[in-house]
Design an enzyme around this catalytic site. Structure first.
Site, PDB file in Angstrom:
ATOM      1  N   ASP A 164     -82.586  94.748 -66.231  1.00 41.68           N
ATOM      2  CA  ASP A 164     -82.773  94.959 -64.795  1.00 41.68           C
ATOM      3  C   ASP A 164     -81.548  94.425 -64.072  1.00 41.68           C
ATOM      4  O   ASP A 164     -80.914  93.462 -64.508  1.00 41.68           O
ATOM      5  CB  ASP A 164     -84.066  94.320 -64.281  1.00 41.68           C
ATOM      6  CG  ASP A 164     -84.119  92.822 -64.447  1.00 41.68           C
ATOM      7  OD1 ASP A 164     -83.666  92.098 -63.534  1.00 41.68           O
ATOM      8  OD2 ASP A 164     -84.623  92.354 -65.491  1.00 41.68           O
ATOM      9  N   ASP A 169     -92.088  92.330 -57.319  1.00 43.06           N
ATOM     10  CA  ASP A 169     -91.558  91.080 -57.856  1.00 43.06           C
ATOM     11  C   ASP A 169     -92.086  89.954 -56.970  1.00 43.06           C
ATOM     12  O   ASP A 169     -91.640  89.775 -55.839  1.00 43.06           O
ATOM     13  CB  ASP A 169     -90.028  91.138 -57.840  1.00 43.06           C
ATOM     14  CG  ASP A 169     -89.373  89.828 -58.256  1.00 43.06           C
ATOM     15  OD1 ASP A 169     -90.081  88.844 -58.508  1.00 43.06           O
ATOM     16  OD2 ASP A 169     -88.128  89.794 -58.313  1.00 43.06           O
ATOM     17  N   GLU A 201     -92.660  85.916 -56.865  1.00 46.37           N
ATOM     18  CA  GLU A 201     -92.286  84.656 -57.514  1.00 46.37           C
ATOM     19  C   GLU A 201     -92.028  83.587 -56.464  1.00 46.37           C
ATOM     20  O   GLU A 201     -92.318  83.789 -55.289  1.00 46.37           O
ATOM     21  CB  GLU A 201     -91.064  84.861 -58.412  1.00 46.37           C
ATOM     22  CG  GLU A 201     -89.848  85.455 -57.705  1.00 46.37           C
ATOM     23  CD  GLU A 201     -88.679  85.706 -58.649  1.00 46.37           C
ATOM     24  OE1 GLU A 201     -87.978  84.730 -58.962  1.00 46.37           O
ATOM     25  OE2 GLU A 201     -88.478  86.881 -59.063  1.00 46.37           O
TER      26      GLU A 201
END
Length: 279
Positions: free
Chosen positions: A75, A164, A166
């Site tokens: 990625d 994503d 986090e």
């Protein structure tokens, strides 16, 4: 009161304050913000904050540990700039995720070139969104993501988009949210993305963040494939309650590298919309 007595009391107060500050500094969470943020604080790549807060094991997974029942990928974000896609293809990488957006105020300026470059060498590719849940609601950020490259196509080459989620790069690791609120935010993003694209997004996270910030209250395992980050020799415990992972980000050296948990045929099925391919 004598001048000496006032001076003595003042010195004592200053000393007490100094000791208190020192004690607070030594008892705060070890992952506090004295660790430098990654270069380019307006653009955070997948796992940047997981590596910052959780660290990296001394014995990262070796490519020699790969099995036949797995597919390797990478990625990228603006941090990679111009990517040598041919070199990565020749190194055995067969899929890529490219950062498209962050919050509702950042777009990867290199997204188009990176996304097209991955496709040009034959890789399956998809896009990911770095969430900032304290900036706007999940549905708003899902729309921003889809409108700026994060959609899905049934062309057999496009992987479902990724949320994503986090540690917060700007403050409180859970964005000031309790578990129920965080789960509701993730649900809002997932539902809005699914409504726009026909596909539930992949959820990228770490086991530790998920436990701390959702309280293990939400269950997305039946709908959302899991992309778990753990920089170690093994994938380890998964976020609750996923029984299996779909993708494992196992190292960030020399760039983020990932393993799809299945054969290439199953990866193709995932890109084509077969939800059974998520495990």
């Amino acid at each position: 009161m004598s001048t000496r007595t006032r001076a003595t009391r003042w010195a004592f107060r200053v000393t007490a304050v100094t000791v208190t500050v020192a004690l607070l500094a030594t008892t705060r969470a070890p992952a506090d913000a004295d660790i430098p943020l990654p270069k380019g604080s307006a653009d955070h790549f997948a796992g940047s904050q997981i590596a910052r807060y959780e660290g990296v094991d001394a014995t990262p997974r070796s490519p020699r540990a790969m099995t036949a029942d797995a597919v390797e990928g990478i990625d990228v974000s603006s941090h990679q700039g111009e990517v040598d896609w041919t070199a990565h293809w020749n190194d055995g990488k067969r899929f890529a995720y490219v950062k498209a957006s962050e919050g509702t105020g950042y777009l990867n300026p290199g997204f188009g070139a990176q996304y097209r470059g991955a496709a040009a060498v034959g890789m399956l590719r998809g896009a990911y969104h770095f969430a900032l849940p304290d900036r706007s609601d999940g549905a708003t950020q899902a729309a921003y993501f889809v409108d700026n490259g994060g959609g899905w196509s049934s062309d057999g080459r496009t992987l479902p988009g990724v949320l994503d989620i986090e540690y917060n790069p700007y403050g409180d690791v859970c964005y000031g949210m309790a578990g129920e609120a965080m789960v509701a935010w993730i649900r809002g993003f997932s539902d809005a993305y699914t409504a726009r694209t026909g596909r539930p997004p992949v959820i990228y996270t770490s086991t530790h963040w998920w436990a701390q910030c959702t309280g293990n209250l939400g269950d997305f395992s039946a709908t959302n494939p899991l992309w778990v980050a753990r920089y170690s020799e093994s994938v380890g415990e998964l976020p609750h309650p996923w029984p299996v992972h779909t993708i494992w980000q196992h190292t960030s050296t020399p760039l983020d590298q990932n393993t799809f948990n299945g054969t290439y045929e199953r990866l193709l099925a995932l890109s084509g919309g077969d939800v059974r391919a998520r495990r």
